[in-house]
Design an enzyme around this catalytic site. Structure first.
Site, PDB file in Angstrom:
ATOM      1  N   GLU A  13       0.842  -1.216   0.000  1.00  0.00           N
ATOM      2  CA  GLU A  13       0.000   0.000   0.000  1.00  0.00           C
ATOM      3  C   GLU A  13       0.869   1.256   0.000  1.00  0.00           C
ATOM      4  OE1 GLU A  13      -3.101   0.121  -0.488  1.00  0.00           O
ATOM      5  OE2 GLU A  13      -4.031  -1.713   0.243  1.00  0.00           O
ATOM      6  N   ARG A  62       0.701   3.806  -3.225  1.00  0.00           N
ATOM      7  CA  ARG A  62       0.074   5.116  -2.970  1.00  0.00           C
ATOM      8  C   ARG A  62       1.124   6.205  -2.758  1.00  0.00           C
ATOM      9  NH1 ARG A  62      -5.668   4.016  -0.037  1.00  0.00           N
ATOM     10  NH2 ARG A  62      -5.761   1.786  -0.361  1.00  0.00           N
ATOM     11  N   ASP A  97      -5.696  -9.457  -7.767  1.00  0.00           N
ATOM     12  CA  ASP A  97      -5.905  -8.518  -8.874  1.00  0.00           C
ATOM     13  C   ASP A  97      -4.654  -7.962  -9.562  1.00  0.00           C
ATOM     14  OD1 ASP A  97      -5.386  -7.111  -6.524  1.00  0.00           O
ATOM     15  OD2 ASP A  97      -7.161  -5.838  -6.606  1.00  0.00           O
ATOM     16  N   GLU A 111     -12.357   0.931 -10.178  1.00  0.00           N
ATOM     17  CA  GLU A 111     -12.028  -0.018 -11.256  1.00  0.00           C
ATOM     18  C   GLU A 111     -12.926   0.084 -12.492  1.00  0.00           C
ATOM     19  OE1 GLU A 111     -12.311  -0.849  -8.008  1.00  0.00           O
ATOM     20  OE2 GLU A 111     -10.167  -1.098  -7.554  1.00  0.00           O
TER      21      GLU A 111
HETATM   22  C1  DMJ Z   1      -6.526   0.714  -5.012  1.00  0.00           C
HETATM   23  O1  DMJ Z   1      -5.818   1.032  -3.869  1.00  0.00           O
HETATM   24  C2  DMJ Z   1      -5.639   0.022  -6.010  1.00  0.00           C
HETATM   25  O2  DMJ Z   1      -6.220   0.124  -7.249  1.00  0.00           O
HETATM   26  C3  DMJ Z   1      -5.363  -1.407  -5.658  1.00  0.00           C
HETATM   27  O3  DMJ Z   1      -4.660  -2.106  -6.655  1.00  0.00           O
HETATM   28  C4  DMJ Z   1      -6.618  -2.173  -5.330  1.00  0.00           C
HETATM   29  N1  DMJ Z   1      -7.750  -1.375  -5.265  1.00  0.00           N
HETATM   30  C5  DMJ Z   1      -7.742  -0.078  -4.655  1.00  0.00           C
HETATM   31  C6  DMJ Z   1      -8.978   0.697  -5.020  1.00  0.00           C
HETATM   32  O4  DMJ Z   1     -10.110  -0.043  -5.160  1.00  0.00           O
END
Ligand code: DMJ
Length: 597
Positions: free
Chosen positions: A140, A144, A272, A422
């Site tokens: 994270e 970010r 994902d 998304e």
């Molecule tokens: C985001 O922090 C990023 O896209 C991450 O890969 C997974 N999803 C969240 C938002 O939904």
């Protein structure tokens, strides 16, 4: 008068009504058809927000961003978590990590909000310092914070952002110090100690360890320091060696043994962005090894995880709870909705569909991939369209048995909406690739529903947009929380969807998983793919299917010199060495990049 002896040719008045002549029946059916068309038209135009003024739509997104940002500035400035109802913010640890400001500053830059950028910059410069005793999640924090700083640096050409990015990256490096080089879930910013996940048997999630590469590789490119590149490439080398040919991977992996844990395979949470970064690593640098891994995984998803709902035949991606040997569950996270845009992007490589189709490398398979992406994105749009608020739940279960009237149902615990990006992300890609306005219209509908149902206004008229507890009831129950990705991703993709200026062109940029754009670059002499595939891709690639298809990849080459082993150790102890040694050269190089574009 005997009414009962009348001629059959002269029916009673009441009979006329009940048994109209054939021609009258047709007329009535026709009238009914016209009436229903009118009703549908009225319903569609008055219940579905539509526009053709995209400049205005873009301004509406900017306004929504700014009004809620100003509320955050007023009540929560600098804090990591914001509660608009309580009118206060809070930090996740003893000091702020910049969760909101760093994640959002490139959106502010893209939207040309100059005053807000100045205030954010000042805060980052004066108040943000990553050397304190706190355990952060490696993934994270990378996607970010490191991602946000690197994009801010690229968009502004201001050294301060790169300095902070180098500090942060060096503080995260200890997280990679496992036997296998696979990162632990967390790391202590001060001590650099890697910390295994405190749940899930210590396993990291597969998405976590395979969604660091764009950020660390771009940092290597900017600093000329290959160590960052090598750290994240080592992870990919290992994953390639243990991943089956079908390209599908369980969602947990143990850093200490390097082995996958459990059988659950999905493109939703914890799986994902593994699939996302396979393609995006190829797009970033043109390294074929990742293109092959991406294509293998797409083949696997199509073969083992794709199904169609009933009654409307909507394509969806299910979950393999017991791995390939078990049945496919119909559950799909909203998180999966990134995949439609990604797969269409993968088919064209960032060119428009028209440009890609004109290349000799275009073939039936690419067309199929492109269509697959469009279909999945349409299904994701329906996850909004077919609900009472026009907003999607966190998870849907698709119906496939033909006994239900609707294509999906929502379980009680899955009714929340976190303002996730998304679906609008995929709509953005599909509009950019096709130029088809329908994708913009879908996005506009979704945007208006966010405005309608997630808006919270306090007693002084300060506006925020918040997550929802329940998107099924009207009005929906609102939470007292704003996710940073609402600003970093959802509103950014919506703004770019309505933007006519091709800001951040897809043939020159790649977005990280948190929507932070990085320029695509050539590896030059300094970088190379440090491994070859243990199992060569079985399908031949068309000879000209190479990154040269992609027009005008930035030609900038890293100019900084790599540092030797001893110096690497020094950098670990004192990250400012990288900054000082490379500052001038980096600045020069960035100027060259910006001049080129
Ligand atoms: C985001 O922090 C990023 O896209 C991450 O890969 C997974 N999803 C969240 C938002 O939904």
């Amino acid at each position: 008068m005997n009414f009962f002896n009348k001629s059959p040719e002269l029916p009673l008045y009441k009979d006329k009504h009940l048994t109209p002549k054939k021609s009258s029946k047709i007329k009535m059916l026709f009238q009914g058809f016209i009436a229903s068309l009118i009703l549908y038209y009225i319903y569609y135009h008055f219940s579905t927000p539509a526009t053709s003024n995209w400049e205005q739509a873009k301004d509406e997104v900017r306004t929504a961003f700014l009004e809620s940002w100003h509320t955050y500035e007023k009540f929560g400035w600098g804090t990591d978590v914001f509660h608009p109802k309580k009118e206060q913010g809070e930090n996740m640890g003893p000091q702020p990590l910049g969760w909101m400001i760093v994640d959002s500053i490139d959106t502010l830059m893209i939207m040309k909000c100059d005053e807000e950028v100045e205030r954010a910059k000042e805060w980052i410069q004066k108040d943000l310092d990553y050397s304190f005793d706190y355990n952060v999640n490696v993934f994270e924090t990378t996607i970010r914070m490191l991602g946000g700083l690197l994009s801010a640096f690229h968009l502004s050409n201001e050294d301060m952002y790169l300095d902070k990015a180098v500090d942060l990256a060096n503080a995260l490096l200890g997280g990679f110090d496992s036997e296998t080089g696979l990162p632990y879930s967390s790391v202590n910013l001060k001590t650099g100690t890697g910390i295994p996940n405190h749940v899930d048997n210590g396993a990291s999630s597969t998405a976590e360890i395979a969604t660091l590469q764009l950020e660390f590789k771009y940092l290597s490119f900017l600093t000329g320091e290959t160590m960052y590149w090598e750290k994240v490439e080592r992870i990919m080398k290992h994953l390639e060696s243990i991943t089956p040919r079908n390209g599908l991977v369980p969602i947990y992996i143990k850093p200490d043994t390097g082995k996958y844990q459990g059988n659950l395979i999905r493109l939703g949470s914890r799986g994902d962005s593994y699939y996302e970064y396979l393609l995006k690593q190829y797009l970033q640098t043109g390294e074929f090894v990742y293109y092959d891994m991406y294509k293998e995984s797409l083949d696997g998803v199509k073969k083992y995880m794709t199904k169609y709902s009933k009654p409307s035949d909507l394509l969806f991606v299910g979950e393999l709870e017991q791995g390939l040997s078990g049945p496919l569950s119909n559950k799909m996270d909203h998180l999966v909705c990134f995949y439609g845009g990604l797969v269409s992007l993968g088919a064209t490589g960032g060119l428009t569909l028209k440009e890609a189709k004109a290349l000799p490398s275009w073939n039936e398979e690419k067309q199929n991939d492109f269509d697959y992406g469009e279909k999945l994105t349409y299904s994701c749009y329906k996850m909004y369209k077919d609900t009472p608020t026009g907003l999607s739940p966190e998870i849907v279960v698709w119906n496939t048995d033909g006994t239900k009237a609707k294509d999906f149902h929502i379980k009680p615990l899955d009714k929340h909406n976190l303002q996730r990006p998304e679906t609008v992300e995929s709509l953005f890609y599909l509009y950019r690739l096709t130029g088809d306005e329908k994708w913009r219209q879908y996005g506009y509908e979704i945007f208006k529903n966010f405005i309608k149902y997630s808006k919270y206004v306090n007693s002084q008229g300060d506006v925020s947009y918040v997550s929802l507890d329940d998107m099924v009831s009207i009005p929906p129950k609102q939470r007292d929380n704003v996710e940073s990705f609402w600003w970093a991703e959802t509103l950014k993709y919506l703004y770019l969807l309505f933007d006519d200026d091709n800001t951040i062109p897809l043939d020159k940029y790649v977005f990280n998983t948190e929507a932070h754009p990085f320029p695509r670059f050539e590896m030059g002499d300094l970088f190379k793919t440090g491994f070859v595939r243990t199992k060569p891709y079985l399908k031949p690639r068309p000879a000209d299917d190479k990154p040269k298809d992609i027009k005008q990849i930035p030609k900038a080459q890293p100019v900084n010199k790599p540092v030797d082993e001893e110096a690497k150790e020094e950098i670990k102890k004192d990250p400012s060495i990288v900054k000082e040694e490379n500052k001038e050269e980096t600045k020069q190089k960035l100027n060259d990049i910006l001049k080129d574009q």
